[in-house]
Scaffold this motif. Structure first.
Motif, PDB file in Angstrom:
ATOM      1  N   ARG A 102      -3.337 -15.532   4.528  1.00  0.00           N
ATOM      2  CA  ARG A 102      -2.917 -14.561   3.508  1.00  0.00           C
ATOM      3  C   ARG A 102      -3.861 -14.508   2.303  1.00  0.00           C
ATOM      4  NH1 ARG A 102       0.267 -13.646   6.759  1.00  0.00           N
ATOM      5  NH2 ARG A 102       2.434 -13.040   6.475  1.00  0.00           N
ATOM      6  N   LYS A 103      -4.186 -13.267   1.911  1.00  0.00           N
ATOM      7  CA  LYS A 103      -5.001 -13.062   0.707  1.00  0.00           C
ATOM      8  C   LYS A 103      -4.158 -12.373  -0.355  1.00  0.00           C
ATOM      9  CE  LYS A 103      -9.488 -13.917   2.079  1.00  0.00           C
ATOM     10  NZ  LYS A 103      -9.603 -13.699   3.509  1.00  0.00           N
ATOM     11  N   VAL A 104      -3.090 -11.702   0.092  1.00  0.00           N
ATOM     12  CA  VAL A 104      -2.154 -11.079  -0.848  1.00  0.00           C
ATOM     13  C   VAL A 104      -0.769 -11.565  -0.460  1.00  0.00           C
ATOM     14  CG1 VAL A 104      -3.560  -9.011  -1.218  1.00  0.00           C
ATOM     15  CG2 VAL A 104      -1.873  -9.029   0.627  1.00  0.00           C
ATOM     16  N   SER A 105       0.145 -11.486  -1.419  1.00  0.00           N
ATOM     17  CA  SER A 105       1.472 -11.972  -1.100  1.00  0.00           C
ATOM     18  C   SER A 105       2.210 -10.947  -0.238  1.00  0.00           C
ATOM     19  CB  SER A 105       2.183 -12.255  -2.432  1.00  0.00           C
ATOM     20  OG  SER A 105       3.525 -12.003  -2.321  1.00  0.00           O
ATOM     21  N   PHE A 106       2.598 -11.348   0.962  1.00  0.00           N
ATOM     22  CA  PHE A 106       3.327 -10.446   1.855  1.00  0.00           C
ATOM     23  C   PHE A 106       4.115 -11.255   2.868  1.00  0.00           C
ATOM     24  CE2 PHE A 106       3.971  -7.992   5.673  1.00  0.00           C
ATOM     25  CZ  PHE A 106       4.578  -6.868   5.146  1.00  0.00           C
ATOM     26  N   GLU A 107       5.382 -10.910   2.999  1.00  0.00           N
ATOM     27  CA  GLU A 107       6.202 -11.573   4.016  1.00  0.00           C
ATOM     28  C   GLU A 107       6.723 -10.554   5.001  1.00  0.00           C
ATOM     29  OE1 GLU A 107       9.419 -14.609   3.766  1.00  0.00           O
ATOM     30  OE2 GLU A 107       8.370 -15.046   1.887  1.00  0.00           O
ATOM     31  N   SER A 132      -4.587 -11.241   6.500  1.00  0.00           N
ATOM     32  CA  SER A 132      -4.634 -11.315   5.028  1.00  0.00           C
ATOM     33  C   SER A 132      -3.353 -10.750   4.417  1.00  0.00           C
ATOM     34  CB  SER A 132      -5.835 -10.524   4.496  1.00  0.00           C
ATOM     35  OG  SER A 132      -5.614  -9.140   4.650  1.00  0.00           O
ATOM     36  N   GLY A 133      -2.669  -9.880   5.153  1.00  0.00           N
ATOM     37  CA  GLY A 133      -1.457  -9.223   4.643  1.00  0.00           C
ATOM     38  C   GLY A 133      -1.748  -7.865   4.018  1.00  0.00           C
ATOM     39  N   PRO A 161       0.158 -17.065   8.589  1.00  0.00           N
ATOM     40  CA  PRO A 161       0.413 -17.241   7.149  1.00  0.00           C
ATOM     41  C   PRO A 161      -0.734 -17.932   6.414  1.00  0.00           C
ATOM     42  CG  PRO A 161       2.236 -18.110   8.474  1.00  0.00           C
ATOM     43  CD  PRO A 161       1.144 -17.771   9.417  1.00  0.00           C
ATOM     44  N   ARG A 217       0.986  -4.621   3.695  1.00  0.00           N
ATOM     45  CA  ARG A 217       1.402  -4.468   2.305  1.00  0.00           C
ATOM     46  C   ARG A 217       1.068  -3.068   1.798  1.00  0.00           C
ATOM     47  NH1 ARG A 217       1.064  -8.009  -3.143  1.00  0.00           N
ATOM     48  NH2 ARG A 217      -0.570  -6.687  -3.948  1.00  0.00           N
TER      49      ARG A 217
END
Ligand code: PRP
Length: 182
Positions: free
Chosen positions: A137-142, A106-107, A134, A111
């Motif tokens: 992902r549930k939250v934005s994270f790279e 999920s990230g 990828p 994060r």
């Protein structure tokens, strides 16, 4: 070498040899990035334990090593509430920190850990993972560095578990859906 797949697994994704070779490539990139510095490499327990040990031994950078526990209470394959033990055994202030994970799903874990370390005064926080998923992902994270991308399905082995099983398999495989009610 032929891999003897565990009977609960559906398909081999990455053999021990592929993991070792991918790990060496990422270690070389990290050596480049951390040239002239002494970062603190942090193993996010428990899943990252084997990747962490192999990655750190493949790196020439004189990193310090630390451990922290983060886990989400999961029901089956679904990621739940994140529980981070933030009683750190090291002082992050002013340090270059490398967070080492087995998988970014999920990230949420990376994060949250990254934000918390920056809040506590870390000079820099980079992230490296063995697997990146990828599509989950549930939250934005790279993530900054990764060895492999994976698609859908429940992945086990080389540190990764389902209900604490399969962590010590030397390869990474897809678990049969019947094993987790998928
Ligand atoms: C797994 C994995 C990461 C996290 C990634 O840990 O090791 O820490 O989930 O998922 P996310 O991107 O959705 O946050 P888990 O909670 O299963 O604990 P474990 O490492 O002890 O198996």
């Amino acid at each position: 070498m032929e891999t003897d797949l565990h009977e609960d697994c559906e398909k081999l994704l990455f053999s021990a040899e592929e993991i070792a070779s991918g790990t060496r490539s990422v270690a070389a990139l990290l050596d480049e990035a951390y040239r002239g510095t002494t970062p603190v490499a942090v193993c996010v327990l428990k899943g990252a334990v084997f990747f962490f040990c192999d990655l750190l031994r493949a790196m020439r950078t004189p990193a310090e090593i630390e451990f922290l526990r983060a886990s989400s209470y999961r029901r089956g394959a679904t990621s739940g509430t994140l529980c981070v033990d933030d009683a750190l055994s090291f002082e992050p202030r002013g340090r270059d920190i490398l967070l080492v994970e087995d998988i970014v799903d999920s990230g949420k874990t990376l994060r949250s850990l990254k934000a918390s370390l920056l809040e506590r005064g870390a000079k820099s926080v980079k992230t490296v993972t063995l697997l990146d998923k990828p599509s989950a992902r549930k939250v934005s994270f790279e993530v900054d560095y990764k060895v492999f991308d994976v698609g859908a399905g429940f992945v086990v082995g080389y540190g990764m578990d389902y209900a604490e099983k399969y962590r010590k398999l030397p390869y990474i495989a897809l678990l049969k859906p019947a094993m987790y009610g998928g």
